[in-house]
Design an enzyme around this catalytic site. Structure first.
Site, PDB file in Angstrom:
ATOM      1  N   ALA A  23      31.504  32.758  30.030  1.00  0.00           N
ATOM      2  CA  ALA A  23      30.177  32.550  30.613  1.00  0.00           C
ATOM      3  C   ALA A  23      29.584  31.212  30.192  1.00  0.00           C
ATOM      4  CB  ALA A  23      29.242  33.695  30.215  1.00  0.00           C
ATOM      5  N   ARG A  33      28.721  19.778  37.126  1.00  0.00           N
ATOM      6  CA  ARG A  33      29.027  19.456  38.525  1.00  0.00           C
ATOM      7  C   ARG A  33      27.757  19.242  39.328  1.00  0.00           C
ATOM      8  NH1 ARG A  33      33.599  22.987  37.629  1.00  0.00           N
ATOM      9  NH2 ARG A  33      32.313  24.843  37.942  1.00  0.00           N
ATOM     10  N   SER A  52      37.034  28.702  26.432  1.00  0.00           N
ATOM     11  CA  SER A  52      37.477  29.008  27.799  1.00  0.00           C
ATOM     12  C   SER A  52      38.846  29.673  27.830  1.00  0.00           C
ATOM     13  CB  SER A  52      37.497  27.728  28.639  1.00  0.00           C
ATOM     14  OG  SER A  52      36.216  27.157  28.716  1.00  0.00           O
ATOM     15  N   CYS A  56      40.982  38.929  27.861  1.00  0.00           N
ATOM     16  CA  CYS A  56      41.697  40.065  28.455  1.00  0.00           C
ATOM     17  C   CYS A  56      43.210  39.938  28.275  1.00  0.00           C
ATOM     18  CB  CYS A  56      41.370  40.170  29.941  1.00  0.00           C
ATOM     19  SG  CYS A  56      39.614  40.392  30.299  1.00  0.00           S
ATOM     20  N   VAL A  93      25.350  29.108  15.809  1.00  0.00           N
ATOM     21  CA  VAL A  93      23.891  29.096  15.927  1.00  0.00           C
ATOM     22  C   VAL A  93      23.343  30.288  15.148  1.00  0.00           C
ATOM     23  CG1 VAL A  93      21.938  29.296  17.510  1.00  0.00           C
ATOM     24  CG2 VAL A  93      23.900  27.877  18.121  1.00  0.00           C
ATOM     25  N   ASP A 298      29.249  38.999  28.146  1.00  0.00           N
ATOM     26  CA  ASP A 298      29.266  40.303  27.504  1.00  0.00           C
ATOM     27  C   ASP A 298      27.992  40.632  26.732  1.00  0.00           C
ATOM     28  OD1 ASP A 298      31.810  40.403  28.493  1.00  0.00           O
ATOM     29  OD2 ASP A 298      32.828  40.299  26.557  1.00  0.00           O
ATOM     30  N   TYR A 441      49.669  48.209  56.704  1.00  0.00           N
ATOM     31  CA  TYR A 441      50.661  49.276  56.545  1.00  0.00           C
ATOM     32  C   TYR A 441      52.046  48.771  56.881  1.00  0.00           C
ATOM     33  CZ  TYR A 441      53.870  52.911  57.915  1.00  0.00           C
ATOM     34  OH  TYR A 441      55.000  53.676  58.043  1.00  0.00           O
ATOM     35  N   TRP A 449      49.089  56.777  56.036  1.00  0.00           N
ATOM     36  CA  TRP A 449      47.716  56.957  55.577  1.00  0.00           C
ATOM     37  C   TRP A 449      47.679  56.559  54.104  1.00  0.00           C
ATOM     38  CZ3 TRP A 449      43.117  58.119  57.864  1.00  0.00           C
ATOM     39  CH2 TRP A 449      43.155  58.544  59.194  1.00  0.00           C
TER      40      TRP A 449
END
Length: 465
Positions: A23, A33, A52, A56, A93, A298, A441, A449
């Site tokens: 984040a 940017r 960065s 996960c 911090v 988070d 499919y 299905w």
């Protein structure tokens, strides 16, 4: 630039970012940017060694599927600095002075402290692993796994571990993924879980499928067991995990209990927290009641689009989107993050686990009346080689027929089918509407299905009665 001045030098605004992962650095990069270095100075603080990176991916690095740690790093500190971001590693911090628009930071290695002023502030402090308050909880060999530094510390411990017995405490996403990692490293794995079934993000009937599959992989599952302590040897290393009823030998202990928002800094600054202790923001990810402070990742709570309630969901997908929204707004543009439907996927060895929307207890808590259906199907046409079984559970609102949630457990091709339901939830579709979805499919990919549509048909039929 440090000091008590009001903003950056040379008439530039200064954006200060606390936290150097998804984040925080997404926000910094997007703001860069939006505005060039002549208009906006960006200072980012990160207390660890890395920026960065994919948290996960840590279980797969620990387990050996990802060989090189650096493959988890999307952008290095040097790359951020080359883009005009003053990135300060190993700097924590310790205080936010909202009234004075400044933050105090401490060099982790030297202990030196200084103040840095800001015009705009981004709080992206992430989450921290839950460590139970118990004897031995901080012993050597007991590891939480949240950051790349945590993963490296765990691997360093594994390199000198004297045995091959791992105890994983907790059976949520982190717990089952770390159990897989240790199985892949050749460890004897025991998972000690306080709940009645693994994966509390699923309903118990679906959790039972996960339990059976994990035991089939050679993992010892111990449910309804709360850890009361960790026994150490004379050198302070963890050697046993203790519950009220049993003791489990351990050469390594991994905490997979979950995470909590890292919001102590924000709370001390008087910023608003929700019921889950996450920061509260508006749709622009601006901290409520603040004009020039944003938060993402988070450490925040987000709106659940299905229940209408605030939730804390720690996922990199959300963190990166939050960063894009924050960076756009801090850079002078306008963007919003409307909320989530609670989609998550995981796996333990070849078992795929997915959920989106509400569980039964979530729907009850939200005051919704609902029906549930469960169907058994296959990942491909039943006659096509490699077809594997999957179980799909679906919740639908009685009065409206609105889809409320889907859970899927199966083998290859099971987990990503949850994306069909995630789109339907976001669009507010009914299960009847879902039955007409024009999905791809062919026998190698799906029965005629699709399993999700079979569940939708069954739910629609039940509601019609």
């Amino acid at each position: 630039m440090n000091g008590n001045g009001g903003g950056g030098g040379g008439g530039r605004e200064r954006l200060v970012v606390i936290g150097g992962d998804a984040a925080g650095m997404s926000a910094a990069s997007q703001a860069r940017r939006m505005k060039g270095p002549d208009a906006l100075e960006i200072v980012a603080f990160e207390r660890g060694h890395f920026t960065s990176y994919s948290a996960c991916g840590i279980p797969y690095w620990v387990g050996g599927a990802v060989r090189d740690r650096d493959r988890l790093i999307a952008r290095t500190p040097q790359e951020h600095r080359a883009r005009g971001i003053d990135l300060r590693l190993r700097t924590e911090v310790t205080e936010i002075d909202v009234a004075g628009q400044r933050v105090r930071a401490r060099d982790v290695d030297s202990g030196a402290e200084s103040w840095t002023s800001y015009d705009k502030l981004v709080i992206a402090t992430g989450a921290r692993p839950i460590r139970p308050d118990m004897p031995g909880g901080d012993a050597r060999g007991v590891h939480g796994v949240q950051t790349l530094d945590d993963g490296q510390t765990l691997l360093d411990t594994l390199a000198r571990a004297r045995g091959r017995r791992a105890v994983v405490v907790g059976a949520g996403y982190i717990g089952v993924e770390m159990a897989e990692a240790m199985i892949n490293r050749g460890y004897e794995v025991t998972v000690v879980n306080r709940g009645s079934k693994p994966m509390a993000t699923l309903d118990p009937d679906m959790g039972r499928l996960v339990h059976s599959a994990m035991e089939g992989l050679g993992i010892t599952m111990v449910n309804d067991a709360e850890v009361t302590g960790v026994v150490t040897d004379d050198d302070g290393w963890a050697r046993e995990v203790v519950t009220r009823d049993a003791r489990f030998p351990a050469d390594i202990v991994i905490l997979g209990i979950g995470v909590r928002p890292e919001t102590g800094l924000a709370e001390a600054a008087g910023l608003p927290l929700g019921a889950h202790r996450g920061l509260l923001t508006d749709l622009a990810m601006r901290v409520r009641g603040q004009e020039n402070v944003w938060a993402g990742g988070d450490c925040v709570e987000v709106l659940d689009l299905v229940s209408g309630q605030e939730r804390h969901i720690a996922l990199g997908t959300h963190a990166n989107k939050h960063g894009q929204v924050i960076g756009t707004n801090a850079g002078g543009g306008y963007a919003t993050f409307p909320g989530v439907v609670g989609t998550a996927v995981s796996k333990v060895c070849d078992l795929e686990i997915a959920r989106t929307g509400l569980r039964e207890k979530d729907a009850r808590r939200a005051g919704l009346r609902f029906e549930t259906v469960t169907v058994e199907s296959t990942s491909r046409a039943g006659y096509y080689p490699g077809a594997s079984p999957m179980t799909v559970k679906m919740l639908a609102e009685r009065r409206t027929g609105r889809l409320l949630g889907v859970q899927i457990v199966g083998r290859e091709g099971a987990a990503k089918r949850v994306d069909i339901a995630a789109v339907a939830l976001t669009a507010g579709m009914t299960v009847e509407q879902m039955t007409t979805l024009d999905l791809g499919y062919a026998p190698p990919f799906s029965p005629v299905w699709d399993p999700v549509l079979v569940a939708a048909r069954k739910a629609a039929a039940r509601l019609s009665r």
